[in-house]
Write an enzyme that holds these catalytic residues in place. Structure first.
Site, mmCIF file in Angstrom:
data_model
loop_
_atom_site.group_PDB
_atom_site.id
_atom_site.type_symbol
_atom_site.label_atom_id
_atom_site.label_comp_id
_atom_site.label_asym_id
_atom_site.label_seq_id
_atom_site.Cartn_x
_atom_site.Cartn_y
_atom_site.Cartn_z
ATOM 1 N N ASP A 15 3.244 5.829 0.637
ATOM 2 C CA ASP A 15 4.320 6.731 0.200
ATOM 3 C C ASP A 15 5.694 6.064 0.231
ATOM 4 O O ASP A 15 6.707 6.725 0.465
ATOM 5 C CB ASP A 15 4.339 8.022 1.051
ATOM 6 C CG ASP A 15 2.965 8.623 1.197
ATOM 7 O OD1 ASP A 15 2.291 8.751 0.167
ATOM 8 O OD2 ASP A 15 2.556 8.948 2.325
ATOM 9 N N HIS A 43 0.360 7.825 -6.590
ATOM 10 C CA HIS A 43 1.604 7.171 -7.018
ATOM 11 C C HIS A 43 2.374 8.145 -7.910
ATOM 12 O O HIS A 43 1.901 8.522 -8.974
ATOM 13 C CB HIS A 43 1.313 5.873 -7.774
ATOM 14 C CG HIS A 43 0.730 4.801 -6.901
ATOM 15 N ND1 HIS A 43 0.395 3.549 -7.344
ATOM 16 C CD2 HIS A 43 0.438 4.805 -5.583
ATOM 17 C CE1 HIS A 43 -0.084 2.841 -6.338
ATOM 18 N NE2 HIS A 43 -0.070 3.586 -5.262
#
Ligand code: IMP
Length: 415
Positions: A15, A43
């Site tokens: 992240d 993503h």
């Protein structure tokens, strides 16, 4: 001119904002590839104002001219992949025309998803997508691959359920077989031997971008084991996951947030459990892109980051979400660990030691509120932010070349 082979890797627990950085550099590459993990990855990229979360497909394919490969190291959830394809097609990205999927990729089967909700999975805090159990069966040599459905290998399919000791009725088995078979047949034109494709790409001198999923500290071998994912998330896993030994790697872009987050359980020495952690969570919108779980938040940890930069042989850094630190008067950064008054500078191996260490912090001055929309070049950044960046560069002995401060693609400065 010879082609460029580059890798983007996350330096923390995932992240880090890899999706946005990839989106920025994608136009340089004709090809992009994901080599490990599965739908546990997410993503995030914005196309106009649409939020797209890529789970299997390399996110560079958001760029019209960048083709996408899912190589043999990835584990696939056919339903999630179908949805991902539909989402992209609905947004006008003709992904089916430029997607290549390995015929060797292992498949996430229904029992894998059930297994990933076990008490053990809860202790690790998995994303419950069935990824760990699929890799486990791959290593146990009982897993099912795309080629098994493509070539009607019903025998292996039956053996898989026997191995799982699941006594399913014939019609239930048939239903599962048909579901997978249909999904895979729909993708027939996209399924290839990606090993051969990758060889050809390099032979033809075409630029290739390799996307590592998750983050370094979640790597099965190099992360905070056992609180890790089940695949290689670092540059160390690239060749095996691609199924092709790269002749060279030209560049490794290490992506790191200006602070740290972690989803799931496991040690996190620089975690901020007080109100400032809540501010990071709220301002940074720190909720998991795959599960929606709140992410734990804390400060930069240079012991862990030095380890990550070293094992990935990072060439340059991309620093993301700098704007989230706006207005903190002081920003703590962890510079070493302390255990029984002894300073530890190296990233300790076992989690029972990581659980016991204390962080030793330095406090860097904040830069106050700034309107990043008005900043046009690196040298216009506020003096204390430049000091923060210099500190990172000194500690990690690596240049920061990309600074990102917002969702929008224009909220980025490169140098
Ligand atoms: P699994 O990969 O679902 O088995 O989960 C194992 C651990 O990795 C859990 O702590 C997850 O939260 C974490 N994890 C897996 N993928 C990601 C990711 O893409 N970002 C952040 N954490 C992840």
């Amino acid at each position: 001119m010879r082609c460029k082979i580059a890798i983007v890797v996350g330096l923390q627990w995932g992240d880090e904002g890899k999706g946005k950085i990839i989106d920025i550099i994608a136009p340089e590459y004709k090809w992009s590839v994901r080599f490990g993990g599965g739908p546990n990855a997410g993503h995030t990229v914005y196309l106009n104002s649409h939020k797209i979360i890529f789970h299997h497909i390399p996110s560079a394919s958001i760029n019209k001219d960048t083709r996408a490969i899912i190589s043999s190291g990835v584990v696939l959830d056919v339903d999630i992949l179908q949805k991902e394809i539909e989402t992209l097609e609905n947004l006008g990205i003709n992904i089916k025309e430029k997607l290549y999927i390995s015929n060797r990729a292992h498949l996430i089967m229904p029992p894998h998803k059930t297994e990933d909700t076990s008490e053990f999975a809860k202790i690790i805090g998995t994303t419950a997508q069935g990824v760990g159990p699929t890799y486990k069966d791959k290593v146990a040599r009982v897993g099912l691959r795309i080629c098994d459905f493509l070539y009607d290998n019903r025998e292996r399919f039956i053996d898989f359920f026997k191995y799982k000791q699941l006594n399913l009725a014939q019609d239930s088995l048939e239903k599962i077989w048909q579901h997978y078979k249909q999904n895979i047949d729909n993708l027939k034109n996209n399924i290839v031997d990606t090993t051969i494709l990758l060889q050809e790409i390099v032979k033809k001198d075409e630029n290739l971008l390799i996307e590592c999923a998750h983050g370094t500290l979640l790597d099965i071998d190099f992360g905070t084991y056992p609180y890790v994912t089940s695949s290689h998330t670092t540059v160390c896993g690239v060749n095996a996951g691609l199924g092709f030994y790269l002749p060279r790697i030209d560049e490794v872009c290490g992506v790191m947030k200006a602070y740290t987050t972690r989803v799931g359980s496991g040690p996190f020495v620089s975690e901020e459990k007080g109100p400032e952690g809540k501010i990071l969570q709220e301002k940074g919108r720190e909720f998991g892109s795959t599960t929606g779980r709140p992410r734990r938040c804390g400060w930069l940890d240079f012991v862990a980051l030095k380890f990550a930069v070293t094992i990935n042989n990072v060439s340059y850094l991309a620093l993301t979400k700098v704007d989230v630190l706006n207005e903190f008067k002081e920003i703590p950064v962890l510079v070493s660990y302390k255990l029984n008054e002894k300073i530890l500078d190296e990233y300790p191996l076992p989690v029972n030691i990581l659980d016991k260490v204390e962080g030793v912090y330095k406090y860097l001055p904040g830069w106050g509120y700034i309107d990043f929309n008005k900043i046009e070049s690196f040298n216009n950044l506020p003096a204390n932010l430049l000091k923060y960046i210099e500190f990172i560069e000194e500690q990690l002995k690596t240049p920061v070349k990309i600074i990102s401060f917002g969702i929008d693609k224009k909220n980025v400065i490169t140098r």
